[in-house]
Design a protein around this motif. Structure first.
Motif, PDB file in Angstrom:
ATOM      1  N   ILE A  95       0.826  -1.217   0.000  1.00  0.00           N
ATOM      2  CA  ILE A  95       0.000   0.000   0.000  1.00  0.00           C
ATOM      3  C   ILE A  95       0.859   1.265   0.000  1.00  0.00           C
ATOM      4  O   ILE A  95       0.354   2.344  -0.249  1.00  0.00           O
ATOM      5  CB  ILE A  95      -1.013   0.040   1.161  1.00  0.00           C
ATOM      6  N   GLU A 127     -14.239  -6.071   5.050  1.00  0.00           N
ATOM      7  CA  GLU A 127     -13.203  -5.052   5.269  1.00  0.00           C
ATOM      8  C   GLU A 127     -13.736  -3.685   4.865  1.00  0.00           C
ATOM      9  O   GLU A 127     -14.557  -3.564   3.946  1.00  0.00           O
ATOM     10  CB  GLU A 127     -11.961  -5.395   4.449  1.00  0.00           C
ATOM     11  N   ARG A 128     -13.258  -2.655   5.539  1.00  0.00           N
ATOM     12  CA  ARG A 128     -13.625  -1.289   5.153  1.00  0.00           C
ATOM     13  C   ARG A 128     -13.185  -1.055   3.713  1.00  0.00           C
ATOM     14  O   ARG A 128     -12.141  -1.532   3.282  1.00  0.00           O
ATOM     15  CB  ARG A 128     -12.936  -0.277   6.060  1.00  0.00           C
ATOM     16  N   TYR A 129     -13.967  -0.276   3.004  1.00  0.00           N
ATOM     17  CA  TYR A 129     -13.703  -0.019   1.589  1.00  0.00           C
ATOM     18  C   TYR A 129     -12.337   0.617   1.369  1.00  0.00           C
ATOM     19  O   TYR A 129     -11.600   0.212   0.464  1.00  0.00           O
ATOM     20  CB  TYR A 129     -14.809   0.870   1.010  1.00  0.00           C
ATOM     21  N   ASP A 130     -11.959   1.600   2.177  1.00  0.00           N
ATOM     22  CA  ASP A 130     -10.679   2.291   1.979  1.00  0.00           C
ATOM     23  C   ASP A 130      -9.493   1.354   2.175  1.00  0.00           C
ATOM     24  O   ASP A 130      -8.479   1.450   1.479  1.00  0.00           O
ATOM     25  CB  ASP A 130     -10.560   3.514   2.882  1.00  0.00           C
ATOM     26  N   VAL A 131      -9.627   0.400   3.099  1.00  0.00           N
ATOM     27  CA  VAL A 131      -8.553  -0.565   3.344  1.00  0.00           C
ATOM     28  C   VAL A 131      -8.424  -1.518   2.152  1.00  0.00           C
ATOM     29  O   VAL A 131      -7.324  -1.774   1.659  1.00  0.00           O
ATOM     30  CB  VAL A 131      -8.808  -1.339   4.658  1.00  0.00           C
ATOM     31  N   LEU A 133      -9.473  -0.986  -0.926  1.00  0.00           N
ATOM     32  CA  LEU A 133      -9.031  -0.203  -2.085  1.00  0.00           C
ATOM     33  C   LEU A 133      -7.528   0.055  -2.038  1.00  0.00           C
ATOM     34  O   LEU A 133      -6.833  -0.069  -3.052  1.00  0.00           O
ATOM     35  CB  LEU A 133      -9.793   1.124  -2.146  1.00  0.00           C
ATOM     36  N   ALA A 134      -7.006   0.367  -0.851  1.00  0.00           N
ATOM     37  CA  ALA A 134      -5.567   0.638  -0.705  1.00  0.00           C
ATOM     38  C   ALA A 134      -4.748  -0.570  -1.125  1.00  0.00           C
ATOM     39  O   ALA A 134      -3.749  -0.443  -1.840  1.00  0.00           O
ATOM     40  CB  ALA A 134      -5.237   1.034   0.730  1.00  0.00           C
ATOM     41  N   SER A 135      -5.151  -1.745  -0.705  1.00  0.00           N
ATOM     42  CA  SER A 135      -4.388  -2.949  -1.017  1.00  0.00           C
ATOM     43  C   SER A 135      -4.662  -3.451  -2.429  1.00  0.00           C
ATOM     44  O   SER A 135      -3.740  -3.667  -3.217  1.00  0.00           O
ATOM     45  CB  SER A 135      -4.722  -4.044  -0.006  1.00  0.00           C
ATOM     46  N   THR A 137      -6.190  -2.157  -5.102  1.00  0.00           N
ATOM     47  CA  THR A 137      -6.073  -1.278  -6.270  1.00  0.00           C
ATOM     48  C   THR A 137      -4.774  -0.480  -6.226  1.00  0.00           C
ATOM     49  O   THR A 137      -3.913  -0.628  -7.086  1.00  0.00           O
ATOM     50  CB  THR A 137      -7.279  -0.329  -6.346  1.00  0.00           C
ATOM     51  N   PHE A 138      -4.616   0.346  -5.204  1.00  0.00           N
ATOM     52  CA  PHE A 138      -3.413   1.176  -5.120  1.00  0.00           C
ATOM     53  C   PHE A 138      -2.167   0.326  -4.889  1.00  0.00           C
ATOM     54  O   PHE A 138      -1.096   0.638  -5.397  1.00  0.00           O
ATOM     55  CB  PHE A 138      -3.556   2.247  -4.036  1.00  0.00           C
ATOM     56  N   ARG A 168     -16.315  -5.252  -4.644  1.00  0.00           N
ATOM     57  CA  ARG A 168     -16.704  -4.061  -5.393  1.00  0.00           C
ATOM     58  C   ARG A 168     -18.187  -4.125  -5.721  1.00  0.00           C
ATOM     59  O   ARG A 168     -18.910  -3.150  -5.611  1.00  0.00           O
ATOM     60  CB  ARG A 168     -15.878  -3.942  -6.660  1.00  0.00           C
TER      61      ARG A 168
END
Length: 175
Positions: A95, A127-131, A133-135, A137-138, A168
């Motif tokens: 991340i 899992e929380r969306y931001d967590v 997404l960080a792993s 996608t980013f 998603r």
């Protein structure tokens, strides 16, 4: 392409593996060490606060598992020295840009890595969306950016799970 050709691809190569503490990652590491003991080095990027914790995590969660019993029997008393010679744990996380590694280590990896296998991901449906997404996608984008900097890289293999799409889908259609 037959199995011998695939195994030969790993001979004398330095490989970076992310996601080695996961279900598929453990099997991949064990299989590569068992069928191609002539690989040069396996760097295993694991989330840990420092190198000592990364090494302990790899020993506990990867090579310490029953899955490695065949290799343990094959190498006998030399098992730990074989693992020490072939496996290099890295404390980092996809991340972060350059995985959060210091500049001297990242420069060394840029010059050594022949193959990258990215299997790191969040697979928890809750899992929380931001967590996630960080792993998922980013983190993948960071692995691609890292690969572009590697002077010897011959292959980047990205392994994804169906759960990434499902997470998603759940997010897009939740009320």
């Amino acid at each position: 392409m037959d199995a011998t050709t695939v195994v030969g691809c790993f001979r004398d190569r330095t490989i970076l593996v992310t996601g080695s503490t996961g279900f598929l990652g453990k099997m991949l590491v064990e299989k590569m060490l068992r069928v191609q003991p002539d690989l040069r080095k396996l760097y295993l990027l694991v989330r840990a606060p420092d190198d000592a914790a990364a090494e302990q995590r790899v020993l506990d969660e990867v090579v310490g598992k029953e899955l490695f019993d065949v290799l343990r029997q094959e190498h006998g008393d030399n098992f730990h020295s074989f693992i020490k010679e072939k496996v290099a744990p890295l404390a980092g996380d996809i991340i972060h840009e350059e995985f959060g590694l210091d500049s001297s280590k990242i420069k060394q990896l840029y010059e050594e890595i022949d193959i990258i296998i990215n299997g790191a991901a969040v697979t928890n449906f809750y899992e929380r969306y931001d967590v996630a997404l960080a792993s998922n996608t980013f983190g993948t984008a960071n692995v691609c950016q890292f690969a572009k900097q590697c002077t010897k890289v011959q292959m980047l293999l990205h392994v994804s799970t169906g759960k990434c799409v499902t997470a998603r889908y759940e997010l897009c259609y939740s009320a």
